[in-house]
Design a protein around this motif. Sequence first.
Motif, PDB file in Angstrom:
ATOM      1  N   THR A 151       0.824  -1.211   0.000  1.00  0.00           N
ATOM      2  CA  THR A 151       0.000   0.000   0.000  1.00  0.00           C
ATOM      3  C   THR A 151       0.856   1.259   0.000  1.00  0.00           C
ATOM      4  OG1 THR A 151      -0.166   0.084   2.401  1.00  0.00           O
ATOM      5  CG2 THR A 151      -1.891  -1.115   1.229  1.00  0.00           C
ATOM      6  N   LEU A 152       2.095   1.146   0.463  1.00  0.00           N
ATOM      7  CA  LEU A 152       2.983   2.304   0.479  1.00  0.00           C
ATOM      8  C   LEU A 152       3.705   2.416  -0.863  1.00  0.00           C
ATOM      9  CD1 LEU A 152       4.291   1.878   4.103  1.00  0.00           C
ATOM     10  CD2 LEU A 152       2.527   3.438   3.276  1.00  0.00           C
ATOM     11  N   ASN A 153       2.912   2.501  -1.895  1.00  0.00           N
ATOM     12  CA  ASN A 153       3.388   2.645  -3.263  1.00  0.00           C
ATOM     13  C   ASN A 153       3.672   4.119  -3.510  1.00  0.00           C
ATOM     14  OD1 ASN A 153       3.350   3.063  -6.155  1.00  0.00           O
ATOM     15  ND2 ASN A 153       2.399   1.046  -6.363  1.00  0.00           N
ATOM     16  N   PHE A 154       4.880   4.430  -3.932  1.00  0.00           N
ATOM     17  CA  PHE A 154       5.293   5.821  -4.136  1.00  0.00           C
ATOM     18  C   PHE A 154       4.348   6.557  -5.081  1.00  0.00           C
ATOM     19  CE2 PHE A 154       7.701   8.806  -6.830  1.00  0.00           C
ATOM     20  CZ  PHE A 154       8.006   9.761  -5.879  1.00  0.00           C
ATOM     21  N   PHE A 155       3.955   5.918  -6.166  1.00  0.00           N
ATOM     22  CA  PHE A 155       3.115   6.587  -7.159  1.00  0.00           C
ATOM     23  C   PHE A 155       1.677   6.762  -6.678  1.00  0.00           C
ATOM     24  CE2 PHE A 155       6.696   5.130  -9.639  1.00  0.00           C
ATOM     25  CZ  PHE A 155       6.999   6.271 -10.349  1.00  0.00           C
ATOM     26  N   HIS A 156       1.180   5.836  -5.862  1.00  0.00           N
ATOM     27  CA  HIS A 156      -0.153   6.011  -5.280  1.00  0.00           C
ATOM     28  C   HIS A 156      -0.161   7.207  -4.335  1.00  0.00           C
ATOM     29  CE1 HIS A 156      -1.404   1.513  -5.915  1.00  0.00           C
ATOM     30  NE2 HIS A 156      -1.184   2.161  -7.033  1.00  0.00           N
ATOM     31  N   LEU A 157       0.868   7.302  -3.507  1.00  0.00           N
ATOM     32  CA  LEU A 157       0.950   8.419  -2.569  1.00  0.00           C
ATOM     33  C   LEU A 157       1.092   9.751  -3.312  1.00  0.00           C
ATOM     34  CD1 LEU A 157       3.251   6.792   0.125  1.00  0.00           C
ATOM     35  CD2 LEU A 157       0.774   7.130   0.232  1.00  0.00           C
ATOM     36  N   TRP A 158       1.848   9.739  -4.390  1.00  0.00           N
ATOM     37  CA  TRP A 158       2.022  10.944  -5.211  1.00  0.00           C
ATOM     38  C   TRP A 158       0.687  11.347  -5.831  1.00  0.00           C
ATOM     39  CZ3 TRP A 158       5.862  11.054  -9.968  1.00  0.00           C
ATOM     40  CH2 TRP A 158       5.969  12.345 -10.447  1.00  0.00           C
ATOM     41  N   THR A 159      -0.039  10.378  -6.365  1.00  0.00           N
ATOM     42  CA  THR A 159      -1.341  10.659  -6.980  1.00  0.00           C
ATOM     43  C   THR A 159      -2.325  11.203  -5.955  1.00  0.00           C
ATOM     44  OG1 THR A 159      -0.978   8.875  -8.576  1.00  0.00           O
ATOM     45  CG2 THR A 159      -3.232   9.649  -8.311  1.00  0.00           C
ATOM     46  N   ILE A 160      -2.370  10.595  -4.771  1.00  0.00           N
ATOM     47  CA  ILE A 160      -3.286  11.052  -3.724  1.00  0.00           C
ATOM     48  C   ILE A 160      -2.945  12.482  -3.306  1.00  0.00           C
ATOM     49  CG2 ILE A 160      -4.045  10.615  -1.347  1.00  0.00           C
ATOM     50  CD1 ILE A 160      -5.097   8.642  -3.437  1.00  0.00           C
ATOM     51  N   THR A 161      -1.658  12.792  -3.242  1.00  0.00           N
ATOM     52  CA  THR A 161      -1.249  14.152  -2.897  1.00  0.00           C
ATOM     53  C   THR A 161      -1.703  15.146  -3.960  1.00  0.00           C
ATOM     54  OG1 THR A 161       0.679  13.274  -1.721  1.00  0.00           O
ATOM     55  CG2 THR A 161       0.734  15.611  -2.319  1.00  0.00           C
ATOM     56  N   VAL A 162      -1.541  14.783  -5.235  1.00  0.00           N
ATOM     57  CA  VAL A 162      -1.998  15.659  -6.328  1.00  0.00           C
ATOM     58  C   VAL A 162      -3.512  15.850  -6.265  1.00  0.00           C
ATOM     59  CG1 VAL A 162      -2.231  15.829  -8.845  1.00  0.00           C
ATOM     60  CG2 VAL A 162      -0.055  15.144  -7.842  1.00  0.00           C
ATOM     61  N   LEU A 163      -4.246  14.785  -5.979  1.00  0.00           N
ATOM     62  CA  LEU A 163      -5.707  14.898  -5.870  1.00  0.00           C
ATOM     63  C   LEU A 163      -6.105  15.775  -4.688  1.00  0.00           C
ATOM     64  CD1 LEU A 163      -6.830  11.244  -6.686  1.00  0.00           C
ATOM     65  CD2 LEU A 163      -7.025  13.263  -8.148  1.00  0.00           C
ATOM     66  N   ALA A 164      -5.380  15.662  -3.577  1.00  0.00           N
ATOM     67  CA  ALA A 164      -5.681  16.498  -2.414  1.00  0.00           C
ATOM     68  C   ALA A 164      -5.407  17.969  -2.717  1.00  0.00           C
ATOM     69  CB  ALA A 164      -4.860  16.038  -1.214  1.00  0.00           C
ATOM     70  N   ILE A 165      -4.321  18.246  -3.450  1.00  0.00           N
ATOM     71  CA  ILE A 165      -4.038  19.626  -3.853  1.00  0.00           C
ATOM     72  C   ILE A 165      -5.147  20.132  -4.780  1.00  0.00           C
ATOM     73  CG2 ILE A 165      -2.477  21.080  -5.219  1.00  0.00           C
ATOM     74  CD1 ILE A 165      -0.176  19.274  -4.166  1.00  0.00           C
ATOM     75  N   GLY A 166      -5.560  19.289  -5.729  1.00  0.00           N
ATOM     76  CA  GLY A 166      -6.643  19.682  -6.638  1.00  0.00           C
ATOM     77  C   GLY A 166      -7.937  19.962  -5.906  1.00  0.00           C
ATOM     78  N   LEU A 167      -8.281  19.107  -4.944  1.00  0.00           N
ATOM     79  CA  LEU A 167      -9.500  19.320  -4.163  1.00  0.00           C
ATOM     80  C   LEU A 167      -9.399  20.594  -3.335  1.00  0.00           C
ATOM     81  CD1 LEU A 167     -12.269  18.358  -3.207  1.00  0.00           C
ATOM     82  CD2 LEU A 167     -11.100  16.981  -1.465  1.00  0.00           C
ATOM     83  N   SER A 168      -8.216  20.858  -2.805  1.00  0.00           N
ATOM     84  CA  SER A 168      -8.008  22.083  -2.035  1.00  0.00           C
ATOM     85  C   SER A 168      -8.244  23.314  -2.895  1.00  0.00           C
ATOM     86  CB  SER A 168      -6.583  22.080  -1.473  1.00  0.00           C
ATOM     87  OG  SER A 168      -6.260  23.318  -0.900  1.00  0.00           O
TER      88      SER A 168
END
Length: 197
Positions: A151-168
């Motif tokens: 679950t600690l996949n670097f690209f998953h975490l990167w994608t989730i961070t980008v989505l959180a920035i977009g939602l913000s």
Amino acid sequence: MLRELLVPTVLVALASLFLLRASSNEAVSVTTTLQAVEAQPTASDTAAVQSGPASVDAQRLSALVTCGGAFAGTFWSAFLLWFIGRAFLGTRFSYLKTVEVVALAGIVVALGTIVTALLIGMSGDPATRPALSFFVRRLPSTDHFRLILDTLNFFHLWTITVLAIGLSRLSGVSFKESAFWVFGYWFVARVALILLG
């Protein structure tokens, strides 16, 4: 708008097909090697003749489902972000803008998919991922510890961070608040997948 949606989503679909091909090649090479060692020549020849057309149909169906999944995943993820914004953050913004944000985050997904396919090709293990589980590849792919590290996949975490920035940006709330909801959903979904697996 259409170009911002189509180009990244098509990239995700193509990268997913690349991963599907890499995974199936590794599975086929492992299966073929095992069959060559264990089976008699006449039995394997008969099996190859019988499984030919069915495997071509299965490959076409897999490719179609993979491409459809890339588009469906974009719209589903956009719906989740849009719903989080309306239900939990109390803001209103356009669903189409949310689709655009998710599609742009798809570029990270496509890159992660290509890296995953290359790791599978190099390691020969179809369960290899660009995650902490890479360092415990000797564990079976169904082992709970390996699944947790997966679950600690670097690209998953990167994608989730980008989505959180977009939602913000879409909702006008702080990154901390949007990240809480996006990472929270991701964490709950991952735990549910591990428990179901």
